[in-house]
Design a protein around this motif. Structure first.
Motif, PDB file in Angstrom:
ATOM      1  N   THR A  26     -42.359 -41.621  72.774  1.00 23.60           N
ATOM      2  CA  THR A  26     -41.405 -42.152  73.417  1.00 23.60           C
ATOM      3  C   THR A  26     -39.799 -41.909  72.343  1.00 23.60           C
ATOM      4  OG1 THR A  26     -41.446 -43.728  74.949  1.00 23.60           O
ATOM      5  CG2 THR A  26     -41.668 -41.264  75.450  1.00 23.60           C
ATOM      6  N   PHE A  29     -38.195 -38.993  71.417  1.00 26.04           N
ATOM      7  CA  PHE A  29     -37.860 -37.901  72.140  1.00 26.04           C
ATOM      8  C   PHE A  29     -36.312 -38.544  72.757  1.00 26.04           C
ATOM      9  CE2 PHE A  29     -37.434 -36.698  76.818  1.00 26.04           C
ATOM     10  CZ  PHE A  29     -36.482 -36.261  76.510  1.00 26.04           C
ATOM     11  N   ASN A  36     -42.981 -32.260  72.696  1.00 25.40           N
ATOM     12  CA  ASN A  36     -43.445 -33.121  73.766  1.00 25.40           C
ATOM     13  C   ASN A  36     -42.709 -33.150  74.796  1.00 25.40           C
ATOM     14  OD1 ASN A  36     -44.584 -34.916  71.519  1.00 25.40           O
ATOM     15  ND2 ASN A  36     -46.135 -33.319  72.983  1.00 25.40           N
ATOM     16  N   ASP A  39     -43.655 -32.580  78.810  1.00 24.07           N
ATOM     17  CA  ASP A  39     -44.055 -33.299  78.770  1.00 24.07           C
ATOM     18  C   ASP A  39     -43.503 -35.008  79.307  1.00 24.07           C
ATOM     19  OD1 ASP A  39     -47.279 -31.876  78.660  1.00 24.07           O
ATOM     20  OD2 ASP A  39     -45.914 -32.690  76.563  1.00 24.07           O
ATOM     21  N   LEU A  40     -42.676 -34.878  80.112  1.00 27.15           N
ATOM     22  CA  LEU A  40     -41.712 -36.061  80.353  1.00 27.15           C
ATOM     23  C   LEU A  40     -40.781 -34.749  80.971  1.00 27.15           C
ATOM     24  CD1 LEU A  40     -40.891 -37.214  77.578  1.00 27.15           C
ATOM     25  CD2 LEU A  40     -41.926 -37.845  78.786  1.00 27.15           C
ATOM     26  N   ASP A  41     -41.342 -34.775  82.506  1.00 25.92           N
ATOM     27  CA  ASP A  41     -40.899 -34.797  84.014  1.00 25.92           C
ATOM     28  C   ASP A  41     -41.164 -35.058  84.969  1.00 25.92           C
ATOM     29  OD1 ASP A  41     -43.363 -34.499  85.129  1.00 25.92           O
ATOM     30  OD2 ASP A  41     -43.057 -31.763  84.828  1.00 25.92           O
ATOM     31  N   ILE A  44     -45.443 -36.677  86.749  1.00 29.13           N
ATOM     32  CA  ILE A  44     -47.157 -37.442  85.530  1.00 29.13           C
ATOM     33  C   ILE A  44     -47.833 -37.532  85.681  1.00 29.13           C
ATOM     34  CG2 ILE A  44     -47.055 -38.765  83.393  1.00 29.13           C
ATOM     35  CD1 ILE A  44     -43.926 -38.495  83.200  1.00 29.13           C
ATOM     36  N   TRP A  60     -40.396 -38.945  84.681  1.00 29.65           N
ATOM     37  CA  TRP A  60     -39.455 -39.627  83.855  1.00 29.65           C
ATOM     38  C   TRP A  60     -38.049 -38.549  84.375  1.00 29.65           C
ATOM     39  CZ3 TRP A  60     -40.096 -41.554  78.866  1.00 29.65           C
ATOM     40  CH2 TRP A  60     -38.244 -41.957  78.333  1.00 29.65           C
ATOM     41  N   SER A  63     -35.734 -35.595  84.389  1.00 36.47           N
ATOM     42  CA  SER A  63     -36.385 -34.320  83.759  1.00 36.47           C
ATOM     43  C   SER A  63     -36.358 -34.220  82.970  1.00 36.47           C
ATOM     44  CB  SER A  63     -36.808 -33.531  84.714  1.00 36.47           C
ATOM     45  OG  SER A  63     -38.204 -34.032  85.416  1.00 36.47           O
ATOM     46  N   TYR A  70     -39.338 -43.685  81.825  1.00 36.67           N
ATOM     47  CA  TYR A  70     -41.045 -43.745  82.425  1.00 36.67           C
ATOM     48  C   TYR A  70     -40.188 -44.239  84.323  1.00 36.67           C
ATOM     49  CZ  TYR A  70     -44.118 -41.793  79.378  1.00 36.67           C
ATOM     50  OH  TYR A  70     -44.607 -40.397  78.759  1.00 36.67           O
ATOM     51  N   ARG A  97     -39.642 -47.225  79.032  1.00 35.66           N
ATOM     52  CA  ARG A  97     -39.472 -45.842  78.137  1.00 35.66           C
ATOM     53  C   ARG A  97     -40.902 -45.730  77.591  1.00 35.66           C
ATOM     54  NH1 ARG A  97     -35.350 -42.223  76.617  1.00 35.66           N
ATOM     55  NH2 ARG A  97     -36.288 -41.965  74.727  1.00 35.66           N
ATOM     56  N   VAL A  99     -44.671 -46.024  76.773  1.00 29.73           N
ATOM     57  CA  VAL A  99     -45.857 -45.521  77.567  1.00 29.73           C
ATOM     58  C   VAL A  99     -46.935 -47.034  77.433  1.00 29.73           C
ATOM     59  CG1 VAL A  99     -48.199 -44.743  77.082  1.00 29.73           C
ATOM     60  CG2 VAL A  99     -46.078 -43.136  76.145  1.00 29.73           C
TER      61      VAL A  99
END
Length: 118
Positions: A26, A29, A36, A39-41, A44, A60, A63, A70, A97, A99
């Motif tokens: 991230t 991002f 990706n 993939d961040l909506d 998740i 996320w 979105s 997150y 943010r 992971v």
């Protein structure tokens, strides 16, 4: 190449209804060209325990937005038609943010629920 799923320690009798929690960077991002971004909506990860009447929900927010984090919520499991306000009053919330930070927090929440503290 699609990123791998983030490994989680999920206790027995929890059901995964959505799992798109991927090992993505991230930090990279910064705009909508991020590979990706889709993939961040908001949908998740969702893990449900009927035994403990709890839902762990990860998304996320907002979105696909590079300024978002997150957000993980612990919500009381109820019949949504009768009490939809439970989503608006989570038992626990946390944002990051990272992971790895979110992964650790989800593992913590699941254990706290199993041990009756959340």
């Amino acid at each position: 190449m699609k990123p791998k799923l983030v490994p989680l320690r999920i206790p027995s009798r929890w059901m995964i209804s959505i799992n798109n929690f991927l090992e993505v960077s991230t930090d990279e991002f910064t705009d909508d060209t991020y590979e990706n971004v889709l993939d961040l909506d908001e949908d998740i990860l969702q893990i449900v325990s009927q035994d403990h009447t709890r839902i762990v929900d990860l998304g996320w927010y907002p979105s696909f937005n590079p300024s978002g984090p997150y957000k993980v919520k612990l919500v009381e499991l109820v019949d949504e038609e009768n009490q939809p306000e439970k989503w608006d009053s989570p038992l626990f919330t946390f944002s990051s943010r990272s992971v790895s930070v979110i992964k650790d927090k989800i593992d913590f929440i699941l254990q706290e629920v199993v041990e009756g503290r959340l």
